[in-house]
Design an enzyme around this catalytic site. Structure first.
Site: not given
Ligand code: PGA
Length: 252
Positions: A9, A11, A97, A99, A169, A175, A215
């Site tokens: 992803n 983003k 997601h 976000e 997640e 993140g 992460s």
């Molecule tokens: P990250 O994000 O690996 O940077 O923690 C995962 C995601 O949001 O899909």
């Protein structure tokens, strides 16, 4: 059929030329391994989907988008429909997601609608669920995830649910560099599979791929993917580095 899957992803990152470069680097890295047992999916921002889907024709990855409109077509300025994605040979799409839930106020009802639009176009939804830090600390995480799964997915008929990929997640791990332990991931993945077995049946539950995200990186992927109910990962930050991403894809 349950598959091992690693999806990147990206983003809202990279300019066109950088996306072009990353796609070439990933294709190059992938050509050095035999990764027939894992499906690799790149999810770049919308403007780079065609670039990725052209490159995917001569490489071992599929293309996914990061979002889709819940509407079919028409006067919805700025929206991208599932039909448009299908016309670009996009095979997967991330839905719900955290976000999008947080910054764009997406609800489980929106998730359900987006899943419907995608399935109408034979695009596989990667449906994200996960609890916040507060919900984990208050011990509410099972009920939060149950509600997300029930309201987002359980309207589907049994022949459709099998086309879904689920990504667990935990919001507190995205993140932050704070990964869930392999045991924490396994606990929730097995809980999700149990919910599906209960609502549909065990055979269907056993056939669904459940990915971990938050992460996940080249160092911890092997331990996470070794868990019986962890079928791969949805990778954010580490998917922007070709070598790390391909190392993760090689971690089964
Ligand atoms: P990250 O994000 O690996 O940077 O923690 C995962 C995601 O949001 O899909």
């Amino acid at each position: 059929m349950r598959r091992n899957i690693v999806a990147g992803n990206w983003k809202m990152n990279l300019k066109f030329s950088q996306a072009d470069e990353l796609i070439s680097e990933i294709a190059q890295e992938l050509s050095e391994y035999d990764l027939t047992d894992v499906d690799i999916i790149l999810c770049p921002p919308f403007p780079y989907l065609e670039l990725a889907s052209d490159a995917s024709e001569s490489s071992d990855f599929f293309v996914g988008s990061q979002n889709v409109s819940s509407f079919e077509k028409g006067a919805y300025t700025g929206e991208i429909s599932a039909k448009m994605l299908a016309s670009l040979q996009v095979d997967y799409c991330i839905v719900g997601h955290s976000e999008r839930r947080k910054y764009f106020l997406e609800t489980n009802k929106d998730v359900a609608e987006k899943v419907n639009r995608l399935l109408e176009e034979n695009i596989t939804p990667i449906v994200c669920v996960g609890e916040s830090l507060e919900e984990r600390e208050q011990g509410e995480y099972f009920s939060v995830i149950k509600t997300q799964i029930t309201e987002g997915l359980f309207h589907l008929h049994s022949d459709k649910i099998e086309q879904i990929i689920i990504a667990y997640e935990p919001v507190w791990a995205i993140g932050t560099g704070k990964t869930a332990t392999a045991e924490q991931a396994q606990e929730i993945h097995s809980f999700i599979r149990g919910l599906i077995a209960e609502h549909y049946n065990k055979k269907i539950a056993d056939n669904i791929s459940i990915l971990y995200g938050g992460s996940c990186n080249a160092e911890n992927a092997t331990e996470l993917f070794a868990m019986p109910d962890v079928d791969g990962g949805l990778i954010g930050g580490a998917s922007l580095k070709a070598q790390d991403f391909v190392t993760i894809a090689n971690s089964f």
